[in-house]
Every structure is written in structure tokens, then in C-alpha cells.
Write an enzyme that holds these catalytic residues in place. Structure first.
Site, PDB file in Angstrom:
ATOM      1  N   GLY A  13       0.840  -1.201   0.000  1.00 46.51           N
ATOM      2  CA  GLY A  13       0.000   0.000   0.000  1.00 46.51           C
ATOM      3  C   GLY A  13       0.874   1.250   0.000  1.00 46.51           C
ATOM      4  N   ALA A  20      15.594  10.610  -1.220  1.00 50.11           N
ATOM      5  CA  ALA A  20      16.774  10.537  -0.337  1.00 50.11           C
ATOM      6  C   ALA A  20      17.692   9.386  -0.740  1.00 50.11           C
ATOM      7  CB  ALA A  20      16.320  10.381   1.115  1.00 50.11           C
ATOM      8  N   VAL A  21      17.106   8.258  -1.145  1.00 57.33           N
ATOM      9  CA  VAL A  21      17.925   7.126  -1.586  1.00 57.33           C
ATOM     10  C   VAL A  21      18.739   7.538  -2.811  1.00 57.33           C
ATOM     11  CG1 VAL A  21      17.821   4.832  -2.675  1.00 57.33           C
ATOM     12  CG2 VAL A  21      16.451   5.307  -0.621  1.00 57.33           C
ATOM     13  N   ARG A  81       1.094  -5.179  -5.543  1.00 54.02           N
ATOM     14  CA  ARG A  81       1.309  -6.390  -4.766  1.00 54.02           C
ATOM     15  C   ARG A  81       1.503  -7.512  -5.801  1.00 54.02           C
ATOM     16  NH1 ARG A  81      -2.617  -3.466  -1.487  1.00 54.02           N
ATOM     17  NH2 ARG A  81      -1.713  -3.002   0.538  1.00 54.02           N
ATOM     18  N   ASP A 116       5.283  -4.863   5.777  1.00 55.01           N
ATOM     19  CA  ASP A 116       5.819  -6.195   6.117  1.00 55.01           C
ATOM     20  C   ASP A 116       5.780  -7.135   4.911  1.00 55.01           C
ATOM     21  OD1 ASP A 116       2.873  -7.209   8.087  1.00 55.01           O
ATOM     22  OD2 ASP A 116       3.108  -6.415   6.064  1.00 55.01           O
ATOM     23  N   THR A 129       4.311   2.624   5.678  1.00 57.82           N
ATOM     24  CA  THR A 129       2.907   2.203   5.648  1.00 57.82           C
ATOM     25  C   THR A 129       2.144   3.085   6.625  1.00 57.82           C
ATOM     26  OG1 THR A 129       1.314   0.488   6.292  1.00 57.82           O
ATOM     27  CG2 THR A 129       3.489   0.358   7.322  1.00 57.82           C
ATOM     28  N   ASP A 174      -0.132   2.241   8.417  1.00 52.90           N
ATOM     29  CA  ASP A 174      -0.621   1.439   9.552  1.00 52.90           C
ATOM     30  C   ASP A 174       0.274   1.537  10.776  1.00 52.90           C
ATOM     31  OD1 ASP A 174      -1.452  -1.246   7.244  1.00 52.90           O
ATOM     32  OD2 ASP A 174      -2.454   0.653   7.683  1.00 52.90           O
ATOM     33  N   ASP A 218       2.567  -0.436  11.658  1.00 54.55           N
ATOM     34  CA  ASP A 218       2.505  -1.779  12.283  1.00 54.55           C
ATOM     35  C   ASP A 218       3.742  -2.621  11.987  1.00 54.55           C
ATOM     36  OD1 ASP A 218       0.474  -3.507   9.742  1.00 54.55           O
ATOM     37  OD2 ASP A 218       2.172  -2.105   9.596  1.00 54.55           O
ATOM     38  N   MET A 249      -8.488   3.337   8.513  1.00 55.71           N
ATOM     39  CA  MET A 249      -7.672   2.210   8.077  1.00 55.71           C
ATOM     40  C   MET A 249      -6.753   1.734   9.195  1.00 55.71           C
ATOM     41  SD  MET A 249      -6.579   2.962   4.163  1.00 55.71           S
ATOM     42  CE  MET A 249      -7.583   2.310   2.819  1.00 55.71           C
ATOM     43  N   ARG A 307      -5.447  -1.701   8.771  1.00 54.84           N
ATOM     44  CA  ARG A 307      -5.414  -3.152   8.533  1.00 54.84           C
ATOM     45  C   ARG A 307      -5.658  -3.865   9.865  1.00 54.84           C
ATOM     46  NH1 ARG A 307      -0.799  -6.217   5.265  1.00 54.84           N
ATOM     47  NH2 ARG A 307       0.387  -5.014   6.740  1.00 54.84           N
ATOM     48  N   ILE A 315      -8.733   7.895   1.218  1.00 52.78           N
ATOM     49  CA  ILE A 315      -8.312   9.290   1.361  1.00 52.78           C
ATOM     50  C   ILE A 315      -7.155   9.368   2.354  1.00 52.78           C
ATOM     51  CG2 ILE A 315      -9.833   9.967   3.284  1.00 52.78           C
ATOM     52  CD1 ILE A 315     -10.404  12.541   1.685  1.00 52.78           C
TER      53      ILE A 315
END
Ligand code: F6P
Length: 327
Positions: free
Chosen positions: A15, A26-27, A76, A107, A129, A131, A133, A173, A175, A255
Site C-alpha cells: 500500500g 533521499a535514496v 502487490r 511487512d 505504511t 498502519d 505496524d 484504516m 489493517r 483518502i
């Protein structure tokens, strides 16, 4: 110092999250400063399976720092989940002479990175992400922007809920995690917040909260529910059945994934992009960049994928303390 890193790939996967472009920028800028060439891989791991790539230079990342989404696209990848797909991805890396791949995502992205490392392609991951998480990092790129987007929406909802003396049920959101819901819930003064990390007792956590709030004279109510804890539509129906109210339900949805990254996400993404390249330069391969107590750290990828992050339930106590039992 590792003189062997002369060309790297960079990709975004899973996502998307506001700040991914800042990390890509930056990379690229850090790598070029270390005399390392950069190949942009489009559409996540699919880009390696299907040779979807382009040479990047400093101007490739001009004017993207403040831009949401990802210029590398994301996807994905089902094909990458197959042995043949991964073998093709490795073959592309060998054909391009990639010494390593920087993978920006969540992850799922890092599980893909682990497979690449096992097939002999060094990787470094950057957690991005909304999330928040990822176990090996206190913070993930995109979380702050998503919180602020949700807060801005809910502040607007509160205006009309107050005017009409209504109950609003908002689904955010996250997840399977409740970070977004709890941070946003505290920040908007929600009447109740439902998160997957805390078993939902509907009467205690919703009905009783609304009743207490009404007893204190409030006539509008805001229920924030993490998508992993339930459906705002179902919760609205149950409130109507049990309290006779007619709640208005809002599912914020995607959103929360857009918008110009906040200062926190721009700064964190830039630092993480820099740290990822410097990890490769310093010979730290097959790791995930993360933050622990505000410092940037790297964690070996297998260890990182086994780390669990537990939502500090102290924040839930803070939320509850804001509902004074009496005026
Ligand atoms: O992982 C980020 C996330 O936005 C989750 O919060 C959400 O459940 C999921 O992605 C939605 O996935 P998609 O964009 O594929 O619908």
C-alpha cells in the site's frame, strides 16, 4: 566501508504511503553522492520480474519531496510469490549488475526482500505504511500524514454532528492494527475508540460511553473504529437498534493514503532513505531501517520480521481519562 556497492535498485511496494517519494528522493541523492548508480524499479517486485526499470539521476527526483504517492508506482506482486517469478527477479538483478535493492514498503515488502536476500541479492528495507505496524520500528513513513488527514475529516464531521446533535461512526484504516484509530481518537476527543488490540464489549465500549456522555449534557457523539476492529456500518446499525439514534456512518478509506506528506513524514523519510544507503555503504546488508526512541537503527531482516510491536495501551487509559465522570 563497502567499495563493492556500485549500483542499486530502489522500489516501492505494498500500500502506498505519503512520504514514499521523499524516501525515494533521499535514496537517489545519497547514493549518487556516494558514486553509486540508481535504477528505479517500477511497480514493486513486479518490476524485477518483468524488467520494468529506468536509470535514475538527481533530476529524476526533483520536486517530489512534497508529493504523495510514489513515482515508482507500487503493486502487490503475485508472480513474485512464485519460485519462477523470484528467479526471474534475481536474473534481472544480475543482468543489470545490481549490487543491492532498497525496498520501501510494509511487512509484505520485507517478506519479499527476505526471499531476495536468500537468493543472494542484498537488500535494505525502509518501513513505509500508514498502519505503523512494523515491529522493528517505532514509526513508519506515512502514519503522521494519514492521522492528520483523518483528523481533518473528523473535525469537519464534528461541525455538522454538533449542529444536528447526531452520532457519527467513522471507520479508519490500519489493517490489523489500531494505531491510526487510537491516535486519531485521542486527537479528536472521540466518545469511543474501537481497536483490534482490545476486545470489543459493545455495551461497555459504545453504548455505555454514549450514555455517560449524554448524561454529561453532550448531544453529539463521535465513535472511531479501526477497520480491523469492526465495520462502522454494522456499529451504526447496532447503535440505532439499541439507542434509537440515527447515526451517520463515514468510512474514510483511501483518502487516508493520499496527500502531501507532513513535516514529520518528510523528515523521517529523508533520514531513512539516507540511512538505508549508508547501511549498504558500511556493509550492513539484509536489514530494515527503523526508529527506536527517536534514533535510527538497523535490524537484520529475519529478526525484524519476527519482532512484534505492541500498542501502548497507556494511550487507551489517556483516552478514557478524557471522559470526565462528572462535570
Ligand atoms: O496497509 C495499508 C492499507 O492502507 C491498510 O490500512 C488497508 O487495509 C489496506 O492498505 C488497503 O489495501 P488496498 O489499497 O490494496 O485496498
Amino acid at each position: 566501508m563497502s567499495e563493492s556497492i556500485k549500483r542499486i535498485g530502489v522500489l516501492t511496494s505494498g500500500g502506498d504511503a505519503p512520504g514514499m517519494n521523499a524516501a525515494v528522493r533521499a535514496v537517489v541523492r545519497t547514493a549518487l553522492g556516494q558514486d553509486i548508480e540508481v535504477v528505479g524499479i517500477r511497480r514493486g517486485w513486479n518490476g524485477l520480474v518483468h524488467s520494468d526499470f529506468y536509470q535514475m539521476n538527481s533530476s529524476s527526483v526533483d520536486h517530489i519531496l512534497a508529493q504523495g504517492g510514489t513515482i515508482l508506482y507500487t503493486a502487490r506482486s503475485k508472480e513474485y510469490m512464485t519460485e519462477e517469478g523470484r528467479a526471474q527477479a534475481v536474473a534481472t538483478c544480475k543482468l543489470l549488475g545490481l549490487d543491492a535493492v532498497v525496498a520501501i514498503g510494509g511487512d509484505g515488502t520485507f517478506r519479499g526482500a527476505l526471499e531476495m536476500s536468500r537468493l543472494g541479492v542484498p537488500v535494505v528495507g525502509i518501513p513505509a505504511t500508514i498502519d505503523n505496524d512494523i515491529g522493528c520500528s517505532n514509526y513508519t513513513i506515512g502514519f503522521d500524514t494519514a492521522c492528520n488527514t483523518a483528523i481533518e475529516c473528523i473535525d469537519k464531521l464534528r461541525d455538522t454532528m454538533q449542529s444536528h446533535e447526531r452520532c457519527s461512526v467513522v471507520e479508519v484504516m490500519g489493517r490489523h492494527a489500531g494505531y491510526l484509530a487510537l491516535y486519531v481518537g485521542i486527537s479528536v476527543g472521540a466518545t469511543a475508540v474501537l481497536i483490534p488490540e482490545r476486545e470489543v464489549d459493545f455495551d461497555r465500549d459504545v453504548i455505555e460511553r454514549i450514555r455517560q456522555s449524554r448524561m454529561l449534557g453532550n448531544t453529539h457523539f463521535m465513535i472511531v473504529v479501526a477497520e480491523g476492529a469492526g465495520s462502522a456500518v454494522e456499529i451504526g446499525k447496532r447503535i440505532q437498534e439499541e439507542l434509537g439514534m440515527d447515526p451517520r456512518v463515514t468510512v474514510l478509506g483511501h483518502i487516508q493514503r493520499g496527500g502531501s506528506p507532513t513535516a514529520r513524514d518528510r523528515e523521517m523519510a529523508t533520514r531513512m532513505g539516507y540511512a538505508a544507503v549508508m547501511a549498504l555503504v558500511n556493509g550492513e546488508l539484509n536489514c530494515i531501517v527503523g526508529t527506536k526512541a527517536g534514533d535510527l537503527v538497523t535490524t537484520p531482516i529475519e529478526e525484524a520480521l519476527n519482532q512484534q510491536k505492541h500498542l501502548q495501551m497507556e494511550r487507551y487509559a489517556v483516552l478514557e481519562a478524557m471522559h470526565a465522570k462528572n462535570k
